[in-house]
Structures are given as C-alpha cells and as structure tokens.
Scaffold this motif. Structure first.
Motif, PDB file in Angstrom:
ATOM      1  N   TYR A   1       0.693  -1.283   0.096  1.00 25.39           N
ATOM      2  CA  TYR A   1      -0.180   0.113  -0.032  1.00 25.39           C
ATOM      3  C   TYR A   1       0.751   1.403   0.163  1.00 25.39           C
ATOM      4  O   TYR A   1       0.433   2.220   0.407  1.00 25.39           O
ATOM      5  CB  TYR A   1      -0.928   0.158   1.135  1.00 25.39           C
TER       6      TYR A   1
ATOM      7  N   ALA B   1      -6.945   3.228   2.349  1.00 30.38           N
ATOM      8  CA  ALA B   1      -6.735   2.550   0.902  1.00 30.38           C
ATOM      9  C   ALA B   1      -7.146   0.856   1.112  1.00 30.38           C
ATOM     10  O   ALA B   1      -8.066   0.409   0.105  1.00 30.38           O
ATOM     11  CB  ALA B   1      -5.769   2.697   0.265  1.00 30.38           C
TER      12      ALA B   1
ATOM     13  N   ASP C   1     -10.709  -1.191  -0.489  1.00 32.43           N
ATOM     14  CA  ASP C   1     -10.250  -2.506  -1.191  1.00 32.43           C
ATOM     15  C   ASP C   1     -11.074  -3.385  -0.606  1.00 32.43           C
ATOM     16  O   ASP C   1     -11.726  -4.384  -1.039  1.00 32.43           O
ATOM     17  CB  ASP C   1      -8.651  -2.621  -1.384  1.00 32.43           C
TER      18      ASP C   1
ATOM     19  N   GLN D   1      -1.811  -0.318  -6.047  1.00 31.67           N
ATOM     20  CA  GLN D   1      -1.989   0.622  -7.017  1.00 31.67           C
ATOM     21  C   GLN D   1      -1.521   0.298  -8.527  1.00 31.67           C
ATOM     22  O   GLN D   1      -2.127   0.545  -9.606  1.00 31.67           O
ATOM     23  CB  GLN D   1      -1.741   2.083  -6.538  1.00 31.67           C
TER      24      GLN D   1
ATOM     25  N   LYS E   1      -3.395  -2.434 -10.202  1.00 25.75           N
ATOM     26  CA  LYS E   1      -4.983  -2.121 -10.876  1.00 25.75           C
ATOM     27  C   LYS E   1      -4.494  -1.010 -12.012  1.00 25.75           C
ATOM     28  O   LYS E   1      -5.303  -1.096 -12.893  1.00 25.75           O
ATOM     29  CB  LYS E   1      -5.427  -1.036  -9.717  1.00 25.75           C
ATOM     30  N   LYS E   2      -3.418  -0.139 -12.119  1.00 21.06           N
ATOM     31  CA  LYS E   2      -3.110   0.714 -13.079  1.00 21.06           C
ATOM     32  C   LYS E   2      -2.663  -0.207 -14.317  1.00 21.06           C
ATOM     33  O   LYS E   2      -3.397  -0.086 -15.280  1.00 21.06           O
ATOM     34  CB  LYS E   2      -2.057   1.740 -12.748  1.00 21.06           C
TER      35      LYS E   2
END
Length: 466
Positions: A157, A180, A184, A442, A445-446
């Motif tokens: 994270y 965050a 999730d 992140q 996910k990106k």
C-alpha cells in the motif's frame, strides 16, 4: 405459605444466577495483565481473553440503545460478545482517559484520510484496539505503528521502509494506507464488519470462512475465523461505545502530551530533528513525537522525494533560526539509503540464505560502537543483524563477534518488463502485490485497468517488475 415459599425459591434462584454471572465477569477481567491486556508489552495484535460462551443473562439492553444512537455507517450490533468487552474496557478508566486525550491530536488526522477515501469515520476507533494510538507499537509478529501494518502489506500500500524511515509509524502516511486497504476490503467483501475482520486476519481468511459458513454475515462466519479475529470485531464495537459514552462510566479525558497546534513543511534536504528542537526551544522528544517515522531522528529529504516535517506552531518562534536549520545546516550522516528487509517474524523464520549467494563476515564490536553503526558499515538492516545473531535487543558489547551475511555475487537476470500471474481462488490484490518485488496494489490496478479491487479466479494479471 406455599406461595411465599415459591416466591422465596424463585428469588434465591435468580440471586444465585446473578452472583454467578458477576463472578464470571470479575474472573475474566481479573486475569493476569500479561494475559488479557492488549496494551501490555506492545503486543498489539492480541485482544483481551474472554469466555467463548458468555451468558446471555449478563446483557444490559441500555447498551444496545446507546450503540444504536451512535451507529452511522458501520453496524454496531449489541450481543453477549460485545458486552464482555464493554465490561472490560469500561473498567480501564486510566487507559481510555489517555485515549481520549490522544484523540484530540490523532483523530483529525485519521478523519481526513478516511474522508478522502470515503471510509466511515468510525473506523478510526480501530487504532485503540490495534495499538493504543502508539506509533511505536510493534506486535509479536512484527506489525508496526498506529495502524499495525505488516511489512508486506505496508509495502503493498505504498509505505516506505528503509534505514532512515519507517512510514508505518507515520500517522499521516499510515492512515492513508489504512484507508486504501479498507476501500479495497469493502469492495471485495461488501460488508464493513467483514472488512474490519479482514484487517486483522487478512481477506483470504475471511473469504474462506464465508465459504465454509455459506454466509456473508460476520456473526455467522465468526466460528470459522481465527480465534483472535472472532474477538476483534466485538472489541472494536466496545471501544466505539466506551469512547462515546465515557462519561457514563466516570472516564475523564487526560491531558495530551503532544502539541495540538502544528505547522507542516516539506524539505528536500537532510534535517536533524534535534537541531530543529533546539532552535524551537522545545524538548527533542516532543519533536520526535510529532515525527515518529524517522528512525535516526534525521529527516532524509531529497529533490526527488521531499519529506514532511511536523513542527509545533509557536507564537514567538525564531524564524531565522528555523530557516537556517532547514536550508543552511549540513547534517553529518551517511546519506546512503538502504531499503529495509521484512521484519515479519513469520517470514524471517522461513528465510534461508543461499550459501552460494552470500559470504559470512564476522565483525568484532569495538568500544562505543552501536548495532546501527555496524549495520550502516555493511549496508544491512539492524533487524537482519538481530536475526542472524539471535539478539533479543540492540545492546552489544565491545569484543562481541557479530555474524554478517554480505551478498557479493548475484546471478544475472534477463531484463523483464512484465510478469504474468493467473489469479487463484482466495487471491487478493494486496496478497499478490506482496509476492512480487516492487509491486503495489495501485500499480497492479493501473497496469491492468482495474477500477475495483475485486478479482475473479482465472484472470491473468500483468505484474510490473520494479
């Protein structure tokens, strides 16, 4: 006469039950402090021990009405499990008095991070169960900071850990990482009590418990969760109750030992917190309390990665002196940044060093030398030295020989931009991120165009290398 005897017998029976129930509660909260106190020895991953089968008769429905009155987004049900923790926490007047005092400083920080991620504000009370709002708290398995992040999860994270900083101890950075995580977890599990349970034992354990119980209700799956997690949610609900109804239990807020009014500056230079404290005319410990993530009490800002400094807001501050410390004073320290290795005790037990990849050096401790100085000399972490040499503390003595594993040869690897990973049942983004060096939730996910954290078994994900 018979009527009188009958009434006397009934009263005696209920009196016996009442005494028995009171004795049970007294016995539970009279356990040795080392066993039932989450706030002893900084072992913040445990919750107080209570009966697995509490008596229904010990319930007091005034607590249900009070919990209903403060409920917002997160469900706050009342039952015999919650009652046990209310009984325990309501007696800890000194501890909750301190929590109320500390909340004046920390709760605004938590509230902002949670609001930015659209997370219910009630989640902030978890920090009481987790760490007693102590940024330096470390559990027996290595969970660290106010929000008790494990090394791998914190890294996943976006929290940074190296020889200068451990952002798990940074109240601001760790709060955003926690927010965050909850975003999730809620996306994946669809229930706030399940998301809270997942924060304690991991999303995988919760999804497996849901499958066994055939339910998505925490109280239905509770029996299939790890023992500690079964009590974690009731403890959270009880903490919410006591913090909101402290006055009903003669609990008064104690003075907070932190500066409540602060200023924040960003620096791209190395700055000594000790020097800054002197020019501000405050105790060094007070400055460190506002900036607990800096291991060496040195802020290691650079042009590429500026760092935050929190300072007390003082009316008669020496602004010229502050400017001089921030922009003109050089700090005598080796500026080399060494990335931290895991401090997860479970990972360290499994960690095996390959004989072909490392050489062993024996370092003889000289007078005045600290474990940190030895670690810096060989470019390793203090935690590594402690594990390699079986040290229970950071204390070393002159003449002592320390084993150091130094990596001299590394096999060449073919440069790879992406790796492929096929999602398995029970996988989570944070769990996958922990498996790959440099990967974060992140970044996954990106790279894969994911808007949510939910995964489907069989999906193939691209994992960026570095």
């Amino acid at each position: 006469m018979i009527k009188k005897l009958l009434i006397t017998s009934i009263c005696a029976f209920f009196g016996l039950v009442s005494v028995s129930s009171a004795q049970q509660v007294l016995k539970l909260d009279s356990l040795p402090k080392g066993q039932n106190n989450i706030f002893i020895n900084t072992d913040t991953s445990a919750v107080p021990l209570v009966s697995e089968n509490p008596l229904m008769m010990s319930q007091n429905y005034i607590y249900k009405l009070r919990l209903d009155s403060i409920k917002k987004t997160v469900p706050l049900p009342y039952n015999e499990f919650v009652q046990q923790y209310i009984d325990i926490y309501a007696k800890r007047k000194d501890m909750f008095g301190k929590m109320m005092g500390l909340s004046n400083y920390y709760f605004p920080i938590f509230d902002k991070a949670l609001k930015d991620f659209n997370i219910p504000q009630e989640i902030k009370y978890l920090t009481i169960v987790e760490s007693q709002m102590n940024p330096h708290a470390i559990s027996r398995v290595g969970a660290t900071g106010i929000w008790q992040f494990m090394f791998g999860t914190g890294k996943a994270y976006g929290l940074k850990m190296d020889n200068f900083v451990d952002e798990r101890k940074d109240p601001i950075q760790a709060s955003y990482a926690a927010a965050a995580y909850f975003r999730d977890a809620y996306e994946e599990l669809g229930d706030w009590l399940l998301a809270i349970a997942a924060y304690n034992c991991g999303k995988g354990n919760v999804t497996r418990a849901m499958a066994k119980a055939g339910s998505s209700d925490f109280w239905e799956i509770r029996q299939y969760l790890p023992k500690e997690t079964r009590n974690y949610v009731p403890a959270f609900i009880a903490a919410v109750y006591v913090m909101n109804y402290s006055g009903r239990h003669q609990i008064s807020a104690q003075a907070c030992n932190l500066f409540l009014k602060t200023d924040t500056v960003q620096t791209s230079r190395f700055v000594s917190l000790s020097s800054l404290a002197k020019v501000l005319n405050v105790e060094e410990e007070a400055m460190y309390a506002l900036n607990p993530s800096y291991k060496k009490r040195i802020v290691n800002g650079t042009e590429d990665e500026p760092k935050r400094i929190v300072m007390p807001k003082l009316r008669d501050a020496d602004f010229a002196g502050i400017y001089d410390v921030l922009y003109n004073t050089e700090v005598d320290v080796d500026m080399k940044v060494v990335q931290a290795n895991t401090d997860d005790v479970r990972d360290l037990r499994k960690k095996k060093l390959s004989a072909t990849a490392v050489n062993v050096i024996y370092h003889k401790v000289v007078s005045g030398q600290s474990l940190t100085a030895v670690a810096n000399k060989y470019g390793v972490e203090v935690q590594d030295l402690r594990v390699w040499n079986g040290l229970k503390s950071k204390t070393i003595v002159p003449g002592q020989k320390l084993k150091v594993f130094a990596k001299y040869s590394r096999p060449l690897k073919v440069p790879v931009t992406f790796l492929s990973y096929k999602v398995k049942t029970g996988d989570t983004l944070s769990g996958i991120a922990e498996k790959f060096e440099g990967a974060t939730v992140q970044s996954i996910k990106k790279d894969n165009g994911l808007n949510k954290a939910a995964l489907q078994p069989g999906m193939v994900l691209k994992i960026s290398k570095g």
